[in-house]
Scaffold this active site. Structure first.
Site, mmCIF file in Angstrom:
data_model
loop_
_atom_site.group_PDB
_atom_site.id
_atom_site.type_symbol
_atom_site.label_atom_id
_atom_site.label_comp_id
_atom_site.label_asym_id
_atom_site.label_seq_id
_atom_site.Cartn_x
_atom_site.Cartn_y
_atom_site.Cartn_z
ATOM 1 N N GLY A 10 2.944 23.396 60.725
ATOM 2 C CA GLY A 10 2.727 22.172 61.510
ATOM 3 C C GLY A 10 3.790 21.114 61.222
ATOM 4 N N MET A 12 3.448 18.169 59.763
ATOM 5 C CA MET A 12 3.362 17.708 58.370
ATOM 6 C C MET A 12 3.710 18.831 57.398
ATOM 7 S SD MET A 12 3.018 14.589 57.905
ATOM 8 C CE MET A 12 2.853 14.789 56.146
ATOM 9 N N GLY A 69 -5.021 15.939 53.233
ATOM 10 C CA GLY A 69 -4.675 14.797 54.088
ATOM 11 C C GLY A 69 -5.166 14.962 55.509
ATOM 12 N N THR A 71 -7.075 14.684 58.772
ATOM 13 C CA THR A 71 -7.927 13.592 59.260
ATOM 14 C C THR A 71 -9.029 14.176 60.150
ATOM 15 O OG1 THR A 71 -6.479 13.180 61.137
ATOM 16 C CG2 THR A 71 -6.043 11.924 59.138
ATOM 17 N N PHE A 94 -6.840 9.707 53.945
ATOM 18 C CA PHE A 94 -6.450 9.741 55.354
ATOM 19 C C PHE A 94 -5.042 9.192 55.529
ATOM 20 C CE2 PHE A 94 -11.185 9.437 56.205
ATOM 21 C CZ PHE A 94 -11.285 10.789 56.492
ATOM 22 N N HIS A 125 -0.026 5.643 67.270
ATOM 23 C CA HIS A 125 0.465 6.936 66.770
ATOM 24 C C HIS A 125 1.115 7.699 67.916
ATOM 25 C CE1 HIS A 125 -2.161 6.265 63.263
ATOM 26 N NE2 HIS A 125 -1.358 7.120 62.648
ATOM 27 N N HIS A 126 1.854 8.748 67.531
ATOM 28 C CA HIS A 126 2.503 9.645 68.496
ATOM 29 C C HIS A 126 1.478 10.285 69.442
ATOM 30 C CE1 HIS A 126 1.035 13.088 66.117
ATOM 31 N NE2 HIS A 126 1.262 12.293 65.080
ATOM 32 N N LYS A 129 -1.243 13.118 68.490
ATOM 33 C CA LYS A 129 -2.353 12.908 67.552
ATOM 34 C C LYS A 129 -3.675 13.082 68.282
ATOM 35 C CE LYS A 129 -4.199 9.796 64.014
ATOM 36 N NZ LYS A 129 -4.314 10.802 62.954
ATOM 37 N N GLY A 135 -7.968 7.779 61.006
ATOM 38 C CA GLY A 135 -8.742 7.686 59.765
ATOM 39 C C GLY A 135 -8.376 6.417 59.005
ATOM 40 N N THR A 136 -7.096 6.034 59.065
ATOM 41 C CA THR A 136 -6.641 4.830 58.350
ATOM 42 C C THR A 136 -7.279 3.568 58.938
ATOM 43 O OG1 THR A 136 -4.569 5.941 57.895
ATOM 44 C CG2 THR A 136 -4.579 3.549 57.643
#
Ligand code: NAD
Length: 220
Positions: A10, A12, A69, A71, A94, A125-126, A129, A135-136
């Site tokens: 992915g 990330m 990490g 979410t 998150f 966000h992009h 997502k 989550g943040t």
């Protein structure tokens, strides 16, 4: 360090492989399958909540700590992670950027002074997502103790912007964090993985990782 990576192919996953370049990737998990050629000391999961049961199983199998990490996980998942934390160290966040975790500390401390001000949270966000609000943003709401309006934009390639706006009749106070690249989350995951390989079993936040090993600023 020998590490496993759930979500290896992915966006990330690719960043994490760059941040962990000096270490040995010995286990990978993706939607299409798994590879394993050694016992990981830590498993890093930035994937999808559907992968979490297998991640937990792999941590138990290898007695490996976990940095997670992913979410859009729910309370039931957090309970499973807490249970795993009784056996191995688990760091869940998150948001693995240092700046957002400092922002949470600031909001937790100062939001009580602004209880009678309006508060709204915005995040961008992009466009790939999947979850909204992020989550943040949910954590920012939680640390202020206020169920305030939260706005989500999904556009372009933005890695992650978060703002808390406080306002009364005469003033506006804005707290903003901008991630300039996904690599910041991967570097945070790396810092958490270094913590995990030396930590006692437990369920830790990234805030605790930062507080436990403060970095000296290069200007000091
Ligand atoms: P992505 O869609 O590019 O990659 C997802 C990866 O997960 C892929 O490798 C895919 O094969 C794997 N995957 C999906 N479902 C799976 C399943 N059922 N079993 C095994 N593997 C599965 O997504 P991304 O942009 O890399 O983001 C991954 C996660 O990380 C998301 O939840 C995202 O919100 C989160 N994220 C967290 C932070 C943080 O700091 N905590 C930062 C950025 C992204």
């Amino acid at each position: 360090m020998r590490y496993g990576l759930v979500g290896a192919s992915g966006r990330m996953g690719q960043e994490i492989q760059k941040a962990f370049a000096e270490h040995t990737l010995c286990l990978t998990v993706d939607i299409n399958g798994e590879t394993c050629d050694d016992t990981p000391q830590v498993i890093v999961d930035f994937s999808n909540r559907m992968a979490l049961p297998r991640t937990i199983e792999l941590c138990r199998l290898h007695r490996a700590g976990l940095v997670v990490g992913t979410t859009a996980i729910v309370q039931e998942d957090i309970e499973l992670l807490r249970k795993l934390g009784e056996e191995v160290p688990v760091v869940q966040s998150f948001n693995f950027s240092v700046g957002v975790n400092i922002l949470k500390m600031v909001l937790r401390q100062f939001a009580p002074y602004l209880e009678d001000w309006d508060l709204e949270i915005c995040e961008t966000h992009h466009n790939k997502k999947k979850d909204a609000p992020s989550g943040t943003a949910i954590l920012m709401r939680e640390v202020t103790g206020r169920n305030c309006p939260t706005h989500s934009l999904r556009m372009g390639g933005v890695p992650g912007d978060h703002s808390a706006f406080f306002a009364n009749e005469g003033e506006v106070l804005e707290f903003t964090h901008r991630a300039l690249s996904r690599s910041v989350f991967a570097l945070g995951a790396y810092r958490a993985a270094q913590f995990v390989v030396n930590a006692e079993p437990g369920f830790y936040s990234f805030e605790e990782v930062i507080a436990c090993a403060p970095r000296k600023s290069s200007s000091l």
